[in-house]
Design a protein around this motif. Structure first.
Motif: not given
Length: 492
Positions: A117-120, A143-153, A207-209
């Motif tokens: 629903a959110i992108g192209q 077909g979205l391309v991820p930009v990964w964000v990581r949590p702290e461990i 952009v939406p969250l």
């Protein structure tokens, strides 16, 4: 006042026990299910629609008892959507959303619908790396391309905290064409983040969250619990009614505020990935759970919070045992830390299974039971006692906790997930796969967080981490070869 009703105590006719707390007055789908079951039990139904068991229990037995379809069951095939829309509107109002759909395919379905629903195709999306498999496959579908964000461990526990707001801000700044932000909150182990801050960061970027809140449908319904994602400013959330509310397995709620999301697109995405034959019994249970949460949620959740607090206090009296607690942790979540006892969580879990008390997860350092508003003080006390006894049976030398592969993976994306998923692939021996691009998703389960995703480089570190999980008794999920002897790789 909530009462406990049993067959021996309740003087009402047996059919009333199907709605012991009288929720049907505020749950139209539950009311329709109750009427269907009344007719079935009275022998007054001759349905000439699916399902094929026709409400008969003399063929395959009670396994189909209570199975009622939405279409042609809860209401006429031509009119059932009006009933569904009524129930979904009540849920939207309760969560402060303006769009809601009931899913009979779990939060998995909701996550994938939101991806659609959110992108192209080809557009980037900011997304947490501690992602459930469903979201990653949603990226493949869309077909979205991820930009990964990581949590702290957290080094003290080996468990993930939340993704920092600044991490998301930096990713949005570096990828101004991203179509949205997708986070999982609370995490699998109940850690929570600053969703209001994330919402502000996403909205400032236009952009939406979207939040995968599968593990905590009760958030926001007691003053001692964090706000749920919609109340914190998120544009959309999916949550599992069956995980922490008393709904049928596979029941989930998909909710949105549509200022930044297109309603028609949301509906198309939802319908494209949902069954056209939804189980009315599952939907009725979602409706009933919503009605219960609206009417009695604060009281039931107060009991839950007291029970979890008591269990945490009792467990902390055991030498070497700790629990996840404090700011940034869902207070209704019970996560038991074992490293200080030397006991192996897999062995503790096996003892609990033998005692008919299965838990959600047991890895080397952690045991995670799912505690819900259905658990009273007696049940929690009995479980805690059995857990402590199992820990004592397996006590050993204290050790430092070690973060598992699911939390520590450092992905090296080479191709977009969709490109890798549909690329020609071949099967090679594990050692020969190092340096190749994965064509498959490979994850230890639980928690189901991928160590390898389609399009990512298979590294020696990833292979070693997966082998360590398998050697320690963990299950390798989704891989074509769960023994890890071979991998599917992209032909280049």
């Amino acid at each position: 006042m909530i009462t406990s009703i049993t067959d021996s105590q309740d003087p009402r006719p047996p059919q009333d026990l199907r709605d012991p707390l009288g929720l049907a007055a505020d749950a139209p789908m539950l009311a329709a299910w109750l009427e269907w079951m009344r007719l079935a039990e009275a022998g007054e139904l001759t349905p000439m629609t699916t399902p094929g068991h026709k409400q008969r229990l003399d063929l395959v037995g009670a396994v189909v008892s209570g199975d009622v379809p939405l279409y042609g069951g809860l209401d006429a095939i031509k009119h059932a959507d009006r009933l569904r829309a009524d129930a979904e509107a009540r849920a939207a109002a309760l969560w402060g959303a303006d769009w809601c759909r009931f899913s009979v395919a779990g939060s998995t379905h909701g996550n994938q619908a939101f991806c659609l629903a959110i992108g192209q195709p080809g557009q980037e999306v900011i997304i947490t790396r501690t992602v459930h498999r469903s979201l990653l496959l949603g990226l493949v579908m869309a077909g979205l391309v991820p930009v990964w964000v990581r949590p702290e461990i957290d080094p003290a526990t080996g468990l993930p905290a939340a993704v920092a707001v600044q991490t998301v801000r930096d990713a949005l700044a570096a990828h101004p064409g991203a179509c949205g932000v997708i986070l999982g909150d609370p995490s699998y182990v109940g850690t929570t983040g600053d969703l209001a801050g994330h919402a502000q960061a996403a909205h400032e970027a236009g952009v939406p969250l979207i939040v995968d809140a599968a593990w905590a449908a009760y958030l926001g319904f007691h003053p001692d619990l964090p706000r749920h994602a919609i109340a914190a400013g998120a544009d959309a959330m999916v949550t599992s009614a069956h995980k922490t509310l008393p709904a049928y397995t596979q029941g989930a709620l998909v909710l949105a505020r549509t200022e930044r999301l297109d309603v028609a697109r949301l509906n198309r995405a939802f319908d494209a990935t949902h069954t056209t034959s939804p189980a009315g019994s599952i939907m009725a249970s979602i409706d009933a759970a919503r009605a219960l949460l609206a009417r009695d949620g604060e009281e039931l959740l107060g009991r839950l919070l007291q029970g979890v607090a008591a269990a945490r206090a009792r467990l902390r009296e055991v030498p070497g045992v700790d629990v996840l607690d404090g700011p940034g942790v869902d207070p209704a979540k019970l996560v038991v830390l074992l490293a200080g006892t030397g006991a192996h969580g897999g062995l503790v879990e096996a003892d609990l299974i033998a005692a008919n008390m299965p838990v959600e997860m047991g890895d080397r350092d952690t045991v995670v039971p799912i505690v819900t508003m259905a658990d009273d003080e007696k049940r929690l006390a009995a479980f805690t006692a059995e857990l402590i006894a199992a820990i004592e049976r397996h006590r050993g030398q204290p050790r430092r906790p070690a973060a598992t592969a699911a939390w520590t993976v450092q992905p090296q994306p080479v191709l977009a997930p969709r490109e890798a998923y549909f690329a020609p692939n071949e099967t090679v021996a594990a050692d020969a796969a190092i340096g190749r691009i994965s064509a498959e998703l490979v994850a230890p389960y639980p928690p189901g967080v991928p160590v390898l995703a389609p399009g990512e480089l298979i590294t020696a570190e990833a292979l070693a981490a997966l082998r360590e999980v398998a050697a320690d008794g963990g299950r390798i999920a989704y891989a074509a070869d769960p023994t890890l002897a071979t991998f599917q790789v992209v032909v280049t």
